[in-house]
Motif scaffolding. Structure first.
Motif, PDB file in Angstrom:
ATOM      1  N   ARG A 134      46.375  36.815  32.507  1.00 10.08           N
ATOM      2  CA  ARG A 134      46.466  37.838  33.549  1.00 10.08           C
ATOM      3  C   ARG A 134      47.306  37.302  34.708  1.00 10.08           C
ATOM      4  N   LEU A 135      48.415  37.963  34.965  1.00 15.61           N
ATOM      5  CA  LEU A 135      49.330  37.581  36.036  1.00 15.61           C
ATOM      6  C   LEU A 135      49.218  38.594  37.168  1.00 15.61           C
ATOM      7  N   THR A 136      48.893  38.106  38.358  1.00 19.01           N
ATOM      8  CA  THR A 136      48.729  38.975  39.525  1.00 19.01           C
ATOM      9  C   THR A 136      49.943  38.847  40.445  1.00 19.01           C
ATOM     10  N   ILE A 137      50.542  39.978  40.759  1.00 17.67           N
ATOM     11  CA  ILE A 137      51.641  40.040  41.729  1.00 17.67           C
ATOM     12  C   ILE A 137      51.243  41.059  42.793  1.00 17.67           C
ATOM     13  N   LYS A 171      46.602  46.589  35.572  1.00 15.33           N
ATOM     14  CA  LYS A 171      45.535  47.036  36.452  1.00 15.33           C
ATOM     15  C   LYS A 171      46.117  47.090  37.856  1.00 15.33           C
ATOM     16  N   ILE A 172      46.233  48.305  38.383  1.00 13.68           N
ATOM     17  CA  ILE A 172      46.991  48.529  39.613  1.00 13.68           C
ATOM     18  C   ILE A 172      46.045  48.887  40.761  1.00 13.68           C
ATOM     19  N   LEU A 173      46.321  48.304  41.912  1.00 15.97           N
ATOM     20  CA  LEU A 173      45.570  48.586  43.132  1.00 15.97           C
ATOM     21  C   LEU A 173      46.551  48.796  44.266  1.00 15.97           C
ATOM     22  N   GLY A 174      46.349  49.834  45.058  1.00 15.62           N
ATOM     23  CA  GLY A 174      47.192  50.067  46.219  1.00 15.62           C
ATOM     24  C   GLY A 174      46.428  50.835  47.280  1.00 15.62           C
ATOM     25  N   GLY A 175      46.783  50.601  48.545  1.00 17.74           N
ATOM     26  CA  GLY A 175      46.044  51.313  49.566  1.00 17.74           C
ATOM     27  C   GLY A 175      46.543  51.094  50.972  1.00 17.74           C
ATOM     28  N   ASP A 197      49.530  44.418  41.217  1.00 18.11           N
ATOM     29  CA  ASP A 197      49.577  44.684  39.781  1.00 18.11           C
ATOM     30  C   ASP A 197      49.047  43.448  39.061  1.00 18.11           C
ATOM     31  N   GLU A 198      47.936  43.625  38.352  1.00 16.02           N
ATOM     32  CA  GLU A 198      47.421  42.565  37.500  1.00 16.02           C
ATOM     33  C   GLU A 198      47.880  42.861  36.073  1.00 16.02           C
ATOM     34  N   ILE A 199      48.769  42.024  35.577  1.00 17.65           N
ATOM     35  CA  ILE A 199      49.418  42.264  34.290  1.00 17.65           C
ATOM     36  C   ILE A 199      48.683  41.499  33.201  1.00 17.65           C
ATOM     37  N   GLY A 200      48.111  42.228  32.242  1.00 15.13           N
ATOM     38  CA  GLY A 200      47.374  41.605  31.160  1.00 15.13           C
ATOM     39  C   GLY A 200      48.241  41.413  29.930  1.00 15.13           C
TER      40      GLY A 200
END
Length: 790
Positions: free
Chosen positions: A514-517, A438-442, A504-507
């Motif tokens: 869930r690992l968030t980097i 699950k990707i977030l960028g901005g 990047d939230e890696i499931g």
């Protein structure tokens, strides 16, 4: 007081009485999304009965005690077509009906957040927080104050009891214009729709008539929501069009000449349902327990939303808030002898002073575009304009010979400020084998420029104003010179930032782990007329872990950093370095009874550097009188704590909010060794709150409700300055309650605050002035509201 206790006891006993009824049946079923996942939290309505149910975490609903007959059952979907189904109820039987929504689980997020107003709890965060993860699975403590809670407690603005619903959050003092809220040992930032609107003294606090919900995000979250304090922020989510034709009007009256009316209109403008609107208006005349004091307000908030197609929408929101008060600072009391030695009705103001007026205008534009079922792009820009014309009161000094007599001072306080914010971000989902990303960028940008004029001042009356036996009507206020533009005569405060972030939230293991980097690169720009502009940049990382122990229980751990500006300059005219902070946190969240209520416990440590505090060694002195002070940065502050939050329906008809926070906030490094170990000013070591509401949903008393709540704060330190002396504030206890009745479309709500009529206040010793100041809350007071929904 005994009569009140007896009254509430009898009312509670009456709630348990249920009259005999004819045989009834039930309606039960399940709601799923198009991708087969449970549609938890959606609202179901029996049209003709005004009965509402909420699907639980498994998408299951059960509406009991329905009279036999044929009904239309509706699944309410914001900005989408409602889903309807005919159902026939037979006595003694359960009618089964299932729904499949043409929405993905990701699309369901905003539907649930905006449509569900019937609960003290929420499973999901608003889109303005940008995350795709449910609150249960997020590696952070996020608490939501819902519209239901706000209405039940009759909270009219952020200056009132919002903080009682969140562990460790307290409101300290205010200037009738903005809320100063402390959490985890420091003053937290104010956000609106995901945008940081905090300024040196602002913004004008939001009236609750325009508010959908308030989200308290604890700990740093700069990677997703611009700059914020290491302790967190609160995010006010304003009401948006739902796509359903409905409305509500309300009228309120209460103690101290309170008169208030609101209207909330929501619906479709075009026949094809593409152009939607929402209009919220409010008007209020309000007195205070203090003499001569008042706060008259109105707000107008129109919103338009255009659904270009099933993938794209454009939203425009305009906000105009107006407030008129007597004089800023008239809500303070002063004494040389100690706290609370004057009646709550006392004031240093006069009846003939010109009012201070505040105008807060803003415009917000949001563009949403769904690229496909997995990816969405959002852009939003906002412009805020704040204008204040008025004055403020503060003592010049007390007489040396007689500490009853004070020389009052009055000074101009005009403000002109603009804030410009722009945000663009994209979030989506990618699957690589068994791993889900699950990707977030901005990109975030903001520019704030404010001008304050407090440079004109004069004495108000003579030096014989007796704070214990005041005589009014003998003083004449000065006339201030406003011939020059405020930009010429005012002090300029400026700050801006630009931030880039990615997450990047890696499931893993079917998304049970869930690992968030994440990381953010921020550039700060700040300045004022004394020392010009300066610039700083920093990269701040974020690491998070969330593990689902089962479908209702999650453990999380988090490391995060923060980076934000420090306003102003020291006694030598030098600007301050930015505040930096580290947050280490872990906790456990659990949903109970298929999501009807939940609990969260968190443990954290925050280290904050370059925090500003009062500089006792350097004061501004004119003609021998001290008229102001400077600030200096402390070396380091460390806050450790434990927080517990419980909210939701723990039994049929019984909704609760219960929370507790232990906060140990200390100065750990400083150039002045004497202050090391001191409790951080404005923090409270123990804060515990509860609000309990019981509502009858059947029988002769169907719709009747009773609420009772209290607030406790222990070992409070004054906000302005604290040296661990006997000048700490006394423990705080406040008891409130309400009676309500909802009959189909009409509702009644009576709230009684401060039932024990205690003298409650917050304040501080004013070190360089040699006196104490405090703000006193009103004694026992009442509000009665009538609302009508259509």
């Amino acid at each position: 007081m005994r009569k009140l206790c007896v009254f509430f006891s009898l009312a509670f006993l009456l709630c348990t009485v249920v009259s005999a009824q004819s045989p009834t049946g039930n309606i039960a079923g399940k709601v799923v999304t198009v991708d087969g996942k449970p549609a938890e939290g959606v609202t179901l309505i029996i049209k003709s009965l005004n009965r509402i149910a909420i699907a639980d975490n498994n998408g299951i609903f059960n509406i009991q005690k329905v009279q036999p007959g044929t009904y239309t059952l509706v699944v309410s979907l914001v900005s989408h077509k409602d889903v309807e189904e005919q159902v026939t109820v037979t006595a003694g039987q359960t009618a089964k009906v299932d729904f499949k929504l043409e929405l993905s689980d990701q699309e369901l997020n905003e539907v649930v957040v905006i449509a569900n107003k019937s609960s003290f709890k929420s499973n999901r965060m608003s889109g303005s927080l940008r995350l795709q993860t449910p609150i249960l699975e997020a590696p952070q403590n996020i608490q939501v104050v819902t519209a239901k809670l706000i209405n039940d407690q009759q909270i009219f603005d952020m200056l009132e009891g919002v903080t009682r619903n969140v562990s460790g959050a307290t409101k300290i003092e205010h200037w009738d214009n903005y809320a100063r809220i402390t959490m985890r040992g420091s003053n937290i930032a104010a956000f609106r729709n995901g945008m940081n609107v905090s300024t040196t003294w602002g913004p004008l606090t939001e009236d609750m008539s325009m508010v959908e919900r308030i989200e308290f995000v604890k700990g740093p979250a700069g990677f997703m929501l611009s700059n914020g304090d290491p302790s967190g922020f609160y995010n006010v989510v304003t009401k948006k069009p739902s796509g359903r034709n409905k409305g509500e009007v309300s009228v309120s009256m209460g103690s101290f000449d309170l008169y208030r009316a609101t209207a909330d209109l929501d619906g479709k403008i075009s026949k094809d349902g593409k152009l939607l609107y929402r209009l919220n208006v409010m008007g209020q005349m309000k007195g205070y327990h203090r003499q001569f004091d008042y706060n008259n307000r109105y707000s107008i908030v129109p919103v338009l939303k255009y659904l270009v197609d099933d993938k794209t929408s454009v939203t425009l929101e305009y906000t105009h808030q107006f407030s008129e008060v007597n004089v800023i600072g008239s809500n303070y009391l002063f004494s040389k002898r100690g706290y609370a030695d004057q009646p709550k009705s006392m004031t240093t103001a006069e009846a003939n002073l010109s009012p201070t007026t505040m105008n807060d205008r803003s415009i917000l534009a949001i563009f949403d575009h769904k690229l496909n079922n997995d990816w969405k792009f959002t852009a939003q820009v906002a412009y805020f304009n704040y204008k204040q014309i008025g004055a403020s009161l503060w003592p010049i000094k007390f007489q040396q010979a007689n500490d009853s007599f004070m020389q009052r001072g009055i000074s101009i306080w005009d403000v002109l400020g603009t804030t410009k914010v722009g945000q663009m971000f994209m979030n989506g989902k990618v699957q690589t084998g068994n791993v889900v990303h699950k990707i977030l960028g901005g990109l975030d940008m903001s520019n704030k420029e404010y001008y304050h004029d407090w440079n004109q001042g004069a004495a108000l009356g003579d030096s014989n104003f007796n704070v214990y036996a005041p005589k009014y009507g003998l003083a004449t206020a000065p006339v201030f010179d406003r011939s020059k533009d405020l930009r010429e005569r005012g002090v300029r405060y400026y700050n801006a930032y630009t931030g880039f972030y990615a997450q990047d939230e890696i499931g893993l293991f079917d998304e049970r782990v869930r690992l968030t980097i994440a990381g953010r690169y921020t550039t700060l720009k700040s300045g004022d007329v004394y020392n010009g502009d300066y610039k700083n940049s920093k990269f701040t990382p974020r690491l998070g872990l969330s593990v689902s122990l089962d479908k209702n229980t999650a453990f999380y751990a988090l490391f995060d950093q923060s980076f934000l500006e420090n306003y102003g300059s020291d006694w030598q005219g030098k600007s301050f370095d930015p505040i930096t902070g580290n947050n280490l946190e872990f906790g456990l969240k659990k949903d109970w009874m298929a999501g009807k209520w939940n609990s969260a416990i968190s443990f954290y440590q925050i280290t904050r550097n370059n925090v500003l505090t009062q500089d006792d060694e350097h004061a501004k002195v004119v003609n021998g009188d001290t008229i102001g002070w400077f600030q200096r940065p402390t070396g380091e502050q460390r806050t450790r704590g434990i927080e517990v939050d419980i909210r939701g329906q723990i039994a049929r008809g019984l909704d609760v909010v219960v929370n507790y926070a232990f906060t140990e906030a200390k100065i750990t490094k400083d150039s002045d060794p004497k202050v090391i170990g001191n409790q951080v000013a404005g923090s409270s070591r123990h804060v515990q709150n509860a609000w309990i509401n019981y509502r009858v949903d059947r029988g002769a008393l169907n719709g009747f409700g009773i609420s009772l709540g209290y607030q406790v704060q222990a070992k409070r330190s004054p906000w302005y300055s604290f040296d661990n002396s006997e000048n700490s504030l006394p423990d705080y206890f406040r008891l409130d309650g309400s009676l309500s009745y909802q009959k189909e479309k009409i509702g009644f709500n009576l709230v009684l605050n401060n039932l024990l009529n205690k003298y409650l206040y917050s304040g501080a010793p004013y070190t360089w002035g040699g006196y104490f100041y405090w703000q006193a809350e009103p004694g026992t007071n009442a509000r009665f509201s009538v609302s009508y929904r259509f």
